[in-house]
Design an enzyme around this catalytic site. Structure first.
Site, PDB file in Angstrom:
ATOM      1  N   ARG A  55       7.254  -4.564  -4.747  1.00 22.60           N
ATOM      2  CA  ARG A  55       7.134  -3.155  -5.132  1.00 22.60           C
ATOM      3  C   ARG A  55       8.003  -2.836  -6.339  1.00 22.60           C
ATOM      4  O   ARG A  55       8.010  -1.712  -6.826  1.00 22.60           O
ATOM      5  CB  ARG A  55       7.533  -2.277  -3.944  1.00 22.60           C
ATOM      6  CG  ARG A  55       6.735  -2.587  -2.683  1.00 22.60           C
ATOM      7  CD  ARG A  55       5.416  -1.855  -2.632  1.00 22.60           C
ATOM      8  NE  ARG A  55       5.673  -0.434  -2.488  1.00 22.60           N
ATOM      9  CZ  ARG A  55       4.964   0.529  -3.059  1.00 22.60           C
ATOM     10  NH1 ARG A  55       3.945   0.205  -3.834  1.00 22.60           N
ATOM     11  NH2 ARG A  55       5.257   1.800  -2.879  1.00 22.60           N
ATOM     12  N   SER A  56       8.769  -3.826  -6.795  1.00 22.20           N
ATOM     13  CA  SER A  56       9.692  -3.562  -7.900  1.00 22.20           C
ATOM     14  C   SER A  56       8.988  -3.152  -9.196  1.00 22.20           C
ATOM     15  O   SER A  56       9.504  -2.291  -9.910  1.00 22.20           O
ATOM     16  CB  SER A  56      10.565  -4.791  -8.169  1.00 22.20           C
ATOM     17  OG  SER A  56      11.410  -5.039  -7.073  1.00 22.20           O
ATOM     18  N   GLY A  90      15.098   3.599   5.312  1.00 22.90           N
ATOM     19  CA  GLY A  90      15.077   2.370   4.507  1.00 22.90           C
ATOM     20  C   GLY A  90      14.647   2.631   3.078  1.00 22.90           C
ATOM     21  O   GLY A  90      15.149   2.006   2.138  1.00 22.90           O
ATOM     22  N   LYS A 107      17.003 -16.044  -3.857  1.00 23.09           N
ATOM     23  CA  LYS A 107      18.263 -15.314  -4.009  1.00 23.09           C
ATOM     24  C   LYS A 107      19.492 -16.230  -4.059  1.00 23.09           C
ATOM     25  O   LYS A 107      20.445 -15.943  -4.774  1.00 23.09           O
ATOM     26  CB  LYS A 107      18.418 -14.266  -2.901  1.00 23.09           C
ATOM     27  CG  LYS A 107      17.496 -13.066  -3.113  1.00 23.09           C
ATOM     28  CD  LYS A 107      17.689 -11.991  -2.046  1.00 23.09           C
ATOM     29  CE  LYS A 107      16.717 -10.845  -2.303  1.00 23.09           C
ATOM     30  NZ  LYS A 107      16.900  -9.730  -1.354  1.00 23.09           N
ATOM     31  N   ALA A 158      22.793  -9.749  11.479  1.00 26.90           N
ATOM     32  CA  ALA A 158      23.709 -10.467  10.583  1.00 26.90           C
ATOM     33  C   ALA A 158      22.952 -11.500   9.761  1.00 26.90           C
ATOM     34  O   ALA A 158      23.502 -12.513   9.351  1.00 26.90           O
ATOM     35  CB  ALA A 158      24.824 -11.115  11.389  1.00 26.90           C
TER      36      ALA A 158
END
Lengths: 269, 269
Positions: B28-29, B252, B79, B141
């Protein structure tokens, strides 16, 4: 949703095309190709990609690995070097020895061609004017002249005469076109309009405020069709004279549009 | 000019940004970052760049040679690997060991950071809620939880308690945050809301039609601020319960917006 937080012209699904150039800021392909993609209802965008000449050979093969890259356009410093990355080249590209478009075919291979000259032919076609059987005078045998000459040669004119201030360059181009279109009457001659149906200027004379004409002449026969590949200014001294003499005129911008249309056909094929 | 032959949102001067992902179609960037660039009056566009994992290490350094590339965003599979291409990493990125943004600084070096967690902090800031001195419970986490936990840790809460179904993972994250924010009271604990000011869900529980709550509870104290990192659905089961109980809710999508805003700050710095 306090503000417009999304644009509607690019998303993860958009197919990406690029123009590889140096310099890059002056290119007009991004706005023009993207408009043509949209006009055809295709979700695609063409963005500028500024590659330094020293980086070209390393960057190109990696750009081609982008899975959503539909194709690339090349500006002048890269048109010859880009041939190395084509798996298959069209007729014009093979004769000219340069490409300005590269696209991935359904076969997964990279197909290339050069459309500068095809844009001129397309501009005439849109005006209902064919080159077949016509007597054509081409001024200028540089990059633009080569592309225009080769493409016009494929159209089977009655004959094609080429003039360039550099006679050797004109001679080399005539030979190249002759090899590409066997049987075509193509030669080098003085810049004149006697017995000419179509006059094509692909020399830089008349560009950007240059007040000169690309041939020494005070008047033009009104039956002549006059084309100038120059885009800026739109109305070159040659085209202004042609209009004054009642000639049919074909503008550089029409060639640019014709070229974009043919290139988008190629990209979306 | 018989038709609109130019678009107004991309030209040779447009600065190009990309999101490097695999797969790419769902990102969606492009539409969101490009809208944010425009909102700030900046001539820039963010386009999808689909890179296969096997191609990543070869493609990346060559993409970074594009002179008009302003920066890159990375999706999940890249990432951690993208860190190799950063000349300098921000605090969050160093602690998390991953980046999601790379941009060329005025010094010509590539600066990187991870903004997933900073987006959460930014979303709270925009609501006028700070983490400083607050008692915070973090659920999850994993990747999102790590980013949120590290960023919240930097904000100096009174304490931060972490729960994950994988206790080892929660323990490792608590240790990592403790090292990054010395003196911070951070530990692992059961998922509960007793004495908690802010409840953060960064686990996938409640995503995409999953009807479960990320903690076993029938009601929530109305003083609690409840955040869910999940974007789809916008109103997760947890947030629906929180609304029913009169809690302040943070969505969110607000974190996503906060993140985009912080990343565009970073890209245009």
């Amino acid at each position: 949703m306090e503000y417009q937080d999304e644009v509607d012209y690019v998303s993860g699904k958009t197919r990406v095309f690029g123009i590889v150039g140096h310099p890059i800021e002056q290119v007009r392909s991004p706005e023009m190709f993207t408009a043509e993609f949209r006009r055809r209802g295709h979700d695609a965008i063409l963005v500028p990609l500024h590659v330094l000449p020293d980086d070209f050979d390393a960057v190109l093969p990696q750009l081609l690995r982008l899975r959503n890259l539909g194709g690339l356009v090349f500006t002048i410093p890269f048109k010859a070097r880009a041939c190395a990355f084509a798996d298959a080249m069209g007729d014009s590209a093979r004769v000219v020895g340069a490409i300005n478009a590269l696209t991935k075919g359904a076969d997964g291979r990279w197909h290339a061609d050069i459309f500068d000259g095809l844009g001129c032919v397309e501009a005439f076609r849109r005006r209902g004017i064919g080159f077949r059987g016509k007597r054509v005078m081409l001024l200028g045998a540089g990059g633009a002249g080569s592309a225009v000459g080769v493409a016009v040669g494929f159209e089977r004119p009655a004959w094609l005469r080429i003039f360039d201030v550099d006679t050797e360059r004109a001679t080399a181009l005539a030979a190249k076109i002759g090899r590409a279109s066997p049987g075509l009457d193509v030669d080098v001659g003085p810049s004149a309009t006697d017995g000419v149906d179509i006059l094509l200027n692909a020399s830089p004379v008349g560009m950007l405020g240059d007040p000169r004409l690309p041939l020494s002449i005070a008047t033009l026969p009104r039956e002549l069709v006059v084309f100038d590949a120059i885009v800026k200014p739109e109305r070159t001294p040659l085209l202004a004279l042609a209009e004054k003499c009642g000639c049919t005129t074909v503008f550089g911008r029409e060639m640019m549009r014709g070229q974009i249309s043919r290139m988008v056909d190629f990209f979306l094929a």
